[in-house]
Design a protein around this motif. Structure first.
Motif, PDB file in Angstrom:
ATOM      1  N   ALA A  48      29.192  29.751  45.420  1.00 32.33           N
ATOM      2  CA  ALA A  48      27.920  29.495  46.136  1.00 32.33           C
ATOM      3  C   ALA A  48      28.347  29.357  47.592  1.00 32.33           C
ATOM      4  O   ALA A  48      29.317  28.956  48.278  1.00 32.33           O
ATOM      5  CB  ALA A  48      27.500  28.203  45.879  1.00 32.33           C
ATOM      6  N   ASP A 109      22.692  29.685  48.746  1.00 33.83           N
ATOM      7  CA  ASP A 109      22.429  29.240  47.710  1.00 33.83           C
ATOM      8  C   ASP A 109      21.743  27.588  47.584  1.00 33.83           C
ATOM      9  O   ASP A 109      21.079  27.293  46.910  1.00 33.83           O
ATOM     10  CB  ASP A 109      23.497  29.195  46.657  1.00 33.83           C
ATOM     11  N   LEU A 138      17.038  31.171  51.846  1.00 30.45           N
ATOM     12  CA  LEU A 138      17.365  30.653  50.614  1.00 30.45           C
ATOM     13  C   LEU A 138      17.293  32.017  49.554  1.00 30.45           C
ATOM     14  O   LEU A 138      16.400  32.722  49.355  1.00 30.45           O
ATOM     15  CB  LEU A 138      16.529  29.599  49.976  1.00 30.45           C
ATOM     16  N   ARG A 139      18.265  32.093  48.576  1.00 26.57           N
ATOM     17  CA  ARG A 139      18.066  33.051  47.406  1.00 26.57           C
ATOM     18  C   ARG A 139      17.088  32.385  46.543  1.00 26.57           C
ATOM     19  O   ARG A 139      16.670  31.347  46.588  1.00 26.57           O
ATOM     20  CB  ARG A 139      19.504  32.948  46.655  1.00 26.57           C
ATOM     21  N   GLY A 142      17.179  29.146  44.722  1.00 26.16           N
ATOM     22  CA  GLY A 142      18.193  28.301  45.554  1.00 26.16           C
ATOM     23  C   GLY A 142      17.484  26.985  45.804  1.00 26.16           C
ATOM     24  O   GLY A 142      16.464  27.033  45.684  1.00 26.16           O
TER      25      GLY A 142
END
Length: 247
Positions: A48, A109, A138-139, A142
């Protein structure tokens, strides 16, 4: 010629050596214990990527890196980032950055915004801008953690005046509530005997207002925790509002 816009309080105070002097006794052990609990709660995968947003001098980013994660620390204080750079390595990076500007790194993440590092801006719209920038970094799926004070309890328990002596400096602290901000005035004589005056201003954000911000930023509220032991939030007694959000 137009006058220069007034400097924002955090752009001068956070770069002052007296800021770091006043808060030098911050409890690192408590902070590390909180982060350890937070990692167990979130259980990031070993690969991460983590962001410490408003990382200060890097103590939390360093701890997260020591747990094996790839960590980036961002802060608007050049002095703090200069200090943090001594800890940097291949998987720990630091940059000067204002959270109101789009993030140039990512995606992440997990994003952490810890120890009341939000709500400083004079313009309320900037809070939403900062959250939208974080959400964009952010993913999908996430998570973001925002650790803020419990505003109502803090106002009820506000200590109006306090004096602290650190090294040879006597800091005179005055707290009050003014125009939607919790204000701390910091007065002291510097090492040359000159009188100095700084302020800290944190917007008195309620849980409801935060939730409105989150909706505008496209973040879903997962849970609200009430302290550094991660117990459930109780508006009447919890010292903190720790928001766990998901993109």
């Amino acid at each position: 010629m137009l006058p220069a816009p007034p400097q924002e309080w955090f752009s001068t105070w956070f770069d002052s050596p007296y800021y770091h002097r006043l808060y030098r006794a911050r409890n690192d052990e408590e902070a590390r214990a909180f982060l350890a609990k937070l990692l167990r709660y979130l259980h990031p995968k070993p690969e991460a990527r983590l962001l410490d947003l408003a990382c200060g001098k890097g103590r939390h980013a360093l701890y997260l890196s020591e747990q094996g994660y790839d960590v980036t620390g961002l802060d608007l204080s050049p002095e703090s980032i200069r200090y943090a750079q001594q800890f940097a390595h291949e998987h720990l990076h630091f940059q000067v950055h204002d959270m109101r500007q789009p993030l140039l790194t990512g995606p992440f993440d997990f994003i952490f915004n810890l120890f009341t590092s939000f709500g400083y801006f004079a313009q309320e719209a900037d809070n939403v801008v900062a959250l939208r920038n974080a959400a964009a970094a952010l993913r999908p799926g996430g998570k973001m953690v925002i650790d803020f004070l419990n505003t109502d309890l803090t106002i009820r328990q506000l200590v109006a005046h306090e004096t602290k002596r650190v090294e040879n400096t006597e800091f005179r602290l005055y707290r009050h509530f003014q125009h939607d901000f919790i204000v701390k005035e910091i007065r002291f004589q510097d090492d040359e005997g000159r009188e100095q005056h700084f302020e800290e201003r944190v917007r008195a954000l309620s849980q409801e207002r935060f939730e409105e911000y989150f909706r505008m930023a496209g973040l879903r509220l997962v849970e609200v925790l009430g302290d550094y032991h991660l117990t459930a939030f109780d508006a009447a007694t919890s010292p903190r509002m720790i928001f766990v959000l998901k993109k």
